[in-house]
Design a protein around this motif. Sequence first.
Motif, PDB file in Angstrom:
ATOM      1  N   VAL A  66      10.168  39.633  65.230  1.00 50.55           N
ATOM      2  CA  VAL A  66      10.252  41.031  64.805  1.00 50.55           C
ATOM      3  C   VAL A  66      11.662  41.308  64.310  1.00 50.55           C
ATOM      4  N   ASP A  67      11.765  41.836  63.101  1.00 48.61           N
ATOM      5  CA  ASP A  67      13.056  42.144  62.468  1.00 48.61           C
ATOM      6  C   ASP A  67      13.122  43.645  62.233  1.00 48.61           C
ATOM      7  N   ASN A  68      13.960  44.356  63.001  1.00 46.22           N
ATOM      8  CA  ASN A  68      14.122  45.799  62.843  1.00 46.22           C
ATOM      9  C   ASN A  68      15.079  46.090  61.694  1.00 46.22           C
ATOM     10  N   LEU A  69      14.558  46.652  60.628  1.00 49.54           N
ATOM     11  CA  LEU A  69      15.371  47.030  59.460  1.00 49.54           C
ATOM     12  C   LEU A  69      15.201  48.526  59.247  1.00 49.54           C
ATOM     13  N   ALA A  70      16.041  49.306  59.904  1.00 54.19           N
ATOM     14  CA  ALA A  70      15.872  50.756  59.904  1.00 54.19           C
ATOM     15  C   ALA A  70      16.555  51.404  58.715  1.00 54.19           C
ATOM     16  N   GLY A  71      16.048  52.599  58.366  1.00 56.84           N
ATOM     17  CA  GLY A  71      16.708  53.417  57.356  1.00 56.84           C
ATOM     18  C   GLY A  71      15.748  53.913  56.296  1.00 56.84           C
ATOM     19  N   ALA A  72      16.016  55.144  55.818  1.00 58.05           N
ATOM     20  CA  ALA A  72      15.275  55.742  54.702  1.00 58.05           C
ATOM     21  C   ALA A  72      13.766  55.738  54.953  1.00 58.05           C
ATOM     22  N   THR A  73      13.377  56.187  56.158  1.00 58.75           N
ATOM     23  CA  THR A  73      11.964  56.297  56.532  1.00 58.75           C
ATOM     24  C   THR A  73      11.220  54.979  56.369  1.00 58.75           C
ATOM     25  N   GLY A  74      11.888  53.891  56.679  1.00 53.18           N
ATOM     26  CA  GLY A  74      11.252  52.584  56.638  1.00 53.18           C
ATOM     27  C   GLY A  74      11.249  51.922  55.280  1.00 53.18           C
TER      28      GLY A  74
END
Length: 324
Positions: A66-74
């Motif tokens: 699992v790679d969490n890449l947050a920002g700009a509503t996904g």
Amino acid sequence: MTNNMTLSRRRMLASAVLLAAAPWQAVRADQPIRLVAPFSAGGGTDVIGRLLAQGLGKELGTTVIVDNLAGATGTIGAAQVARAAPDGRTLLLGPTATMAIAPALFHSLRYDTAKDFIALAPIAHGGNVVAANPGYPANTVPEMVALARRTGEPVVYASWGNGSAGHLAMESIRALTGIKTEHVPYKGAGPLVQDLIGGQVQVGMVDLAGALPQIRAGKIKALAVTGRKRSSALPQVPTLAEGGIAFDTESWYGLFGPARMPDAEAQKIAQAAEKVLRQPELIARIKDFGLDPEPMSRADFDKEWRADMVTWARLVQQSGAKVD
């Protein structure tokens, strides 16, 4: 002599093709699958992603990271998946906010949501929750609305991002009641919930999976849930509709891949996800987060996803919600 030379050349060419293909096959067998969860750790997308990754890894015989890449509503994480090689090694756990709402709100996306992704499998669906710090003077949404009308002050609320289902739901409350609101966008439900606990924000629209542990611990309180019915995880909490707010749209999580993925690869992943979602233990875990597994064919999920893009675009227009 000529025939022997021609045969020799053919054998050499065939050997070269096999040698060129062999390393690719070996890399594919050993290379882990990257499952992009496009919000920060601790929120619903992260929680569901980790549950799904464990089961998918077992079914597909590989590791799923699992790679969490947050920002700009996904949409930052979604953009990476849209540009990824369509070999089944990069997938997206896409929530409604990213895959159905963002296309109507973000006019400068680096991809075309409808064209650059394929739907692989529905994962779960459910409502979200209007939550508040325990010290907030309102205990229900009608009380929140009455407080805003009495004071004339805006309801300062947080959501897990501009264009998220939480953002749209709260802006719909504003449009339907005439109260003032002020939006504080976060990169995910995890940090939002922590600030609700700490009192940095008083009200937030949070996904159930991210909020339930803290609601059960009494660290935040639930004012209402979205959706057509009460959550089985919070049966004592009324829906927005029960509070006089005509908003009953639910959210979902789905598994997506790059659009150019071969159908055989897409079908293999879809079948693996379907097997995972039949497991009683996983069903129980998902339900414990206030969500329900979503059994549906790839074709039916694709139709629902595309229909939801139209529905949410209408809600965006009606609510007047805008990206800051």
